[in-house]
Motif scaffolding. Structure first.
Motif, PDB file in Angstrom:
ATOM      1  N   GLN A 162      -8.211  13.578  12.994  1.00  0.00           N
ATOM      2  CA  GLN A 162      -9.438  12.790  12.809  1.00  0.00           C
ATOM      3  C   GLN A 162     -10.087  13.102  11.462  1.00  0.00           C
ATOM      4  N   LEU A 163     -10.016  14.374  11.048  1.00  0.00           N
ATOM      5  CA  LEU A 163     -10.580  14.712   9.730  1.00  0.00           C
ATOM      6  C   LEU A 163      -9.815  13.978   8.623  1.00  0.00           C
ATOM      7  N   VAL A 164      -8.498  13.938   8.743  1.00  0.00           N
ATOM      8  CA  VAL A 164      -7.694  13.217   7.748  1.00  0.00           C
ATOM      9  C   VAL A 164      -8.068  11.730   7.757  1.00  0.00           C
ATOM     10  N   ARG A 165      -8.232  11.180   8.953  1.00  0.00           N
ATOM     11  CA  ARG A 165      -8.622   9.765   9.059  1.00  0.00           C
ATOM     12  C   ARG A 165      -9.969   9.526   8.346  1.00  0.00           C
ATOM     13  N   ALA A 166     -10.910  10.445   8.588  1.00  0.00           N
ATOM     14  CA  ALA A 166     -12.240  10.314   7.984  1.00  0.00           C
ATOM     15  C   ALA A 166     -12.147  10.374   6.457  1.00  0.00           C
ATOM     16  N   GLN A 167     -11.386  11.347   5.950  1.00  0.00           N
ATOM     17  CA  GLN A 167     -11.289  11.511   4.488  1.00  0.00           C
ATOM     18  C   GLN A 167     -10.615  10.297   3.848  1.00  0.00           C
ATOM     19  N   LEU A 168      -9.566   9.772   4.498  1.00  0.00           N
ATOM     20  CA  LEU A 168      -8.883   8.603   3.919  1.00  0.00           C
ATOM     21  C   LEU A 168      -9.800   7.383   3.951  1.00  0.00           C
ATOM     22  N   ARG A 169     -10.574   7.285   5.011  1.00  0.00           N
ATOM     23  CA  ARG A 169     -11.502   6.158   5.103  1.00  0.00           C
ATOM     24  C   ARG A 169     -12.519   6.233   3.950  1.00  0.00           C
ATOM     25  N   ALA A 171     -12.065   7.809   1.087  1.00  0.00           N
ATOM     26  CA  ALA A 171     -11.351   7.589  -0.187  1.00  0.00           C
ATOM     27  C   ALA A 171     -11.202   6.090  -0.432  1.00  0.00           C
ATOM     28  N   VAL A 172     -10.769   5.369   0.602  1.00  0.00           N
ATOM     29  CA  VAL A 172     -10.554   3.927   0.461  1.00  0.00           C
ATOM     30  C   VAL A 172     -11.884   3.223   0.185  1.00  0.00           C
ATOM     31  N   ALA A 173     -12.951   3.686   0.834  1.00  0.00           N
ATOM     32  CA  ALA A 173     -14.270   3.074   0.612  1.00  0.00           C
ATOM     33  C   ALA A 173     -14.720   3.259  -0.840  1.00  0.00           C
ATOM     34  N   SER A 174     -14.200   4.304  -1.513  1.00  0.00           N
ATOM     35  CA  SER A 174     -14.558   4.518  -2.923  1.00  0.00           C
ATOM     36  C   SER A 174     -13.536   3.896  -3.865  1.00  0.00           C
ATOM     37  N   GLY A 175     -12.600   3.134  -3.315  1.00  0.00           N
ATOM     38  CA  GLY A 175     -11.681   2.384  -4.176  1.00  0.00           C
ATOM     39  C   GLY A 175     -10.249   2.874  -4.189  1.00  0.00           C
ATOM     40  N   ALA A 176      -9.929   3.989  -3.492  1.00  0.00           N
ATOM     41  CA  ALA A 176      -8.536   4.473  -3.491  1.00  0.00           C
ATOM     42  C   ALA A 176      -7.652   3.474  -2.741  1.00  0.00           C
ATOM     43  N   ARG A 177      -6.384   3.383  -3.174  1.00  0.00           N
ATOM     44  CA  ARG A 177      -5.420   2.534  -2.450  1.00  0.00           C
ATOM     45  C   ARG A 177      -4.472   3.457  -1.690  1.00  0.00           C
ATOM     46  N   LEU A 178      -4.339   3.222  -0.400  1.00  0.00           N
ATOM     47  CA  LEU A 178      -3.471   4.054   0.447  1.00  0.00           C
ATOM     48  C   LEU A 178      -2.152   3.318   0.659  1.00  0.00           C
ATOM     49  N   LEU A 179      -1.057   3.934   0.212  1.00  0.00           N
ATOM     50  CA  LEU A 179       0.268   3.329   0.432  1.00  0.00           C
ATOM     51  C   LEU A 179       0.985   4.138   1.494  1.00  0.00           C
ATOM     52  N   ARG A 180       1.311   3.512   2.596  1.00  0.00           N
ATOM     53  CA  ARG A 180       2.038   4.203   3.653  1.00  0.00           C
ATOM     54  C   ARG A 180       3.520   4.211   3.307  1.00  0.00           C
ATOM     55  N   GLY A 181       4.037   5.366   2.972  1.00  0.00           N
ATOM     56  CA  GLY A 181       5.441   5.477   2.605  1.00  0.00           C
ATOM     57  C   GLY A 181       5.762   6.896   2.195  1.00  0.00           C
ATOM     58  N   THR A 182       7.013   7.118   1.813  1.00  0.00           N
ATOM     59  CA  THR A 182       7.503   8.456   1.472  1.00  0.00           C
ATOM     60  C   THR A 182       7.993   8.466   0.041  1.00  0.00           C
ATOM     61  N   VAL A 183       7.519   9.423  -0.727  1.00  0.00           N
ATOM     62  CA  VAL A 183       7.980   9.541  -2.116  1.00  0.00           C
ATOM     63  C   VAL A 183       9.408  10.071  -2.109  1.00  0.00           C
ATOM     64  N   THR A 184      10.261   9.401  -2.854  1.00  0.00           N
ATOM     65  CA  THR A 184      11.662   9.843  -2.901  1.00  0.00           C
ATOM     66  C   THR A 184      12.033  10.413  -4.264  1.00  0.00           C
ATOM     67  N   SER A 185      11.233  10.122  -5.293  1.00  0.00           N
ATOM     68  CA  SER A 185      11.458  10.813  -6.573  1.00  0.00           C
ATOM     69  C   SER A 185      10.204  10.749  -7.426  1.00  0.00           C
ATOM     70  N   LEU A 186      10.073  11.787  -8.266  1.00  0.00           N
ATOM     71  CA  LEU A 186       8.932  11.875  -9.174  1.00  0.00           C
ATOM     72  C   LEU A 186       9.488  12.346 -10.500  1.00  0.00           C
ATOM     73  N   ARG A 187       9.302  11.549 -11.542  1.00  0.00           N
ATOM     74  CA  ARG A 187       9.785  12.018 -12.850  1.00  0.00           C
ATOM     75  C   ARG A 187       8.875  11.503 -13.952  1.00  0.00           C
ATOM     76  N   ARG A 188       8.911  12.229 -15.045  1.00  0.00           N
ATOM     77  CA  ARG A 188       8.059  11.877 -16.179  1.00  0.00           C
ATOM     78  C   ARG A 188       8.848  10.945 -17.095  1.00  0.00           C
ATOM     79  N   ASP A 189       8.268   9.776 -17.401  1.00  0.00           N
ATOM     80  CA  ASP A 189       8.874   8.857 -18.356  1.00  0.00           C
ATOM     81  C   ASP A 189       8.323   9.245 -19.725  1.00  0.00           C
ATOM     82  N   GLU A 190       9.087  10.027 -20.479  1.00  0.00           N
ATOM     83  CA  GLU A 190       8.573  10.608 -21.730  1.00  0.00           C
ATOM     84  C   GLU A 190       8.214   9.521 -22.737  1.00  0.00           C
ATOM     85  N   ARG A 191       8.976   8.407 -22.739  1.00  0.00           N
ATOM     86  CA  ARG A 191       8.690   7.352 -23.727  1.00  0.00           C
ATOM     87  C   ARG A 191       7.340   6.707 -23.464  1.00  0.00           C
TER      88      ARG A 191
END
Ligand SMILES: Cc1cc2nc3c(=O)[nH]c(=O)nc-3n(C[C@H](O)[C@H](O)[C@H](O)COP(=O)(O)OP(=O)(O)OC[C@H]3O[C@@H](n4cnc5c(N)ncnc54)[C@H](O)[C@@H]3O)c2cc1C
Length: 433
Positions: A162-169, A171-191
């Motif tokens: 419930q605390l997580v639900r409250a915090q996400l609510r 965050a979204v009320a302040s403009g955050a976008r919540l994407l339900r999914g799983t990150v499969t890679s993270l890399r820096r595009d140096e260019r």
């Protein structure tokens, strides 16, 4: 689907949801990515495993040391405001009791002095006081006797999902976008000078991506295994089994036990699985409509390290405690509540993480655009709002405003030498979980 953001938060659990709220309130354009809670734990992939998928986490202000005391006190002071702003209730103020061996009186004194500085009200109780106040509770035998530290106010338990639900609510009320999914890679595009995050959306369909100037990784205990970190980073963070037994209670027994505070016992004797340290949460109503009292261990040898992704997956998928774990938890429950006659006993298996400092990592990983916030060390729920705030401050490179130096929380990557089998944090006293 492709999105752009100032900051991507990877992990929408306890730290990530709080951080997303503070980041979006600071005016940053935020995308927060995390899978929804799996409906059946047995089918969860590693990135689906969250330490907040439950109904109760002990909340108190008195800390084992100054760091935990301060993050917990600051967070607790904001619970009612978070509830009011989000419309989501999560905090039950039933009190919190720590039963500590008198042989630790020096440490107890230091804890109480730190608590006093933070304005924490603590009642000191003898074994006789405890018997009078909580007749159903029997304290475990500890060499030299025990002392009870009771916080009646601003303490009890919180419902983590419930605390997580409250915090996400919020965050979204302040403009955050919540994407339900799983990150499969993270890399820096140096260019492009930006981070590129790839993710599998929870509802299926083709993989998506987000590019962002900064990334905050708050992916929990299995961060080293769930592809949330850019290669080749691996944090110096060890993962352990967290076995719980849930005792279903009803009728008169439920009424008797409902008056109990949450309880933690701290036994400093290094007696292996005979050590009497544990935590207990009085009956809480679970989603199946039944009431369960929950007990968990400290870091006795029955708590095993999960060294590989396969070990972690197997442990979580089976949801079965080992016979030794079940025997220990049953014995501790009988010691603490000899009159307990449960209607049913259930097992629940999750994971906890430990860092060598016993503090969370809140800091940059070699580049000031990549921040991590992980390492709750088995008790990060109650202080998660302040930890999330510190993580947001760090991700935005804003001035650090916490009494301990920022370097205390600098993440370290895997040590070249294998850590000793039983480092000091696996030795009693295990602290306040
Ligand atoms: C049984 C148990 C009892 C506990 N008891 C207490 C207690 O009494 N009091 C207390 O204060 N604390 C307690 N804790 C600890 C507390 O729950 C954790 O410290 C806290 O949840 C840590 O928050 P976190 O954000 O690091 O991790 P989590 O809350 O686990 O969140 C991490 C999130 O990251 C997501 N994720 C992982 N990989 C990826 C990926 N690749 N892409 C997207 N998302 C990803 C996960 O799905 C998860 O949602 C307990 C923990 C357990 C397991």
């Amino acid at each position: 689907m492709h999105k752009n953001a100032d900051v991507v938060v990877i992990g929408a659990g306890m730290f990530g949801s709080a951080a997303a709220k503070y980041l979006s309130r600071a005016g940053a354009d935020i995308v927060v990515v995390g899978p929804p809670e799996p409906t059946r734990p047995a089918v969860a992939g590693l990135a689906d495993i969250g330490a907040y998928h439950d109904e109760s986490r002990i909340a108190r202000c008195l800390g084992w040391d100054r760091f935990w005391g301060t993050v917990d006190t600051r967070s607790t002071a904001r619970y009612r405001e978070i509830e009011a702003e989000s419309g989501v209730g999560f905090f039950r103020e039933c009190g919190a009791l720590a039963v500590i061996s008198l042989s630790l009186r020096q440490h107890t004194g230091a804890m109480l002095r730190a608590g006093e500085d933070d304005g924490v009200a603590v009642e000191r109780m003898s074994a006789a006081d405890l018997r009078r106040t909580f007749p159903v509770l029997h304290v475990p035998p500890m060499a030299g006797g025990i002392e009870g530290l009771l916080e009646r106010r601003n303490a009890g338990y919180l419902a983590p999902r419930q605390l997580v639900r409250a915090q996400l609510r919020l965050a979204v009320a302040s403009g955050a976008r919540l994407l339900r999914g799983t990150v499969t890679s993270l890399r820096r595009d140096e260019r492009a000078g930006r981070w590129r995050v790839r993710l599998e959306p929870a509802e299926g369909g083709s993989p998506a991506s987000v590019t962002a100037e900064r990334v905050l990784v708050a992916a929990g205990s299995l961060v080293n295994h769930s592809r949330a970190l850019p290669l080749p980073h691996q944090l110096d963070l060890r993962v352990f089994t967290e076995p719980n037994l849930l005792f279903e209670v009803g009728g008169d027994q439920l009424r008797q036990l409902e008056g109990l505070p949450t309880i933690v016992t701290i036994d400093p004797e290094d007696t292996g699985n005979d050590n009497h340290s544990a935590y207990l949460i009085p009956p809480v109503r679970y989603p199946d409509g039944r009431w369960y009292l929950r007990i968990g261990p400290a870091m006795q040898p029955i708590v095993h390290e999960l060294r590989t992704a396969q070990d972690a997956h197997r442990w979580h998928a089976r949801q079965r405690t080992t016979p030794e774990q079940a025997a220990f938890l049953t014995r501790m429950t009988r010691t603490l509540l000899p009159g307990l006659e449960p209607l049913r006993i259930r097992e629940a298996c999750c994971v906890v993480d430990k860092t060598p400092s016993r503090y969370p990592y809140i800091g940059h990983l070699d580049d000031r655009t990549l921040t991590v916030a992980v390492g709750g060390n088995g008790h990060g729920a109650r202080g998660s709002d302040e930890i999330g705030r510190l993580a947001a401050t760090t991700a935005l490179n804003q001035p650090w405003d916490f009494p301990l130096p920022q370097q205390t929380f600098t993440p370290t990557t895997t040590a070249a030498d294998a850590p000793p089998d039983r480092p000091d944090y696996l030795r009693p006293p295990f602290g306040l979980c």
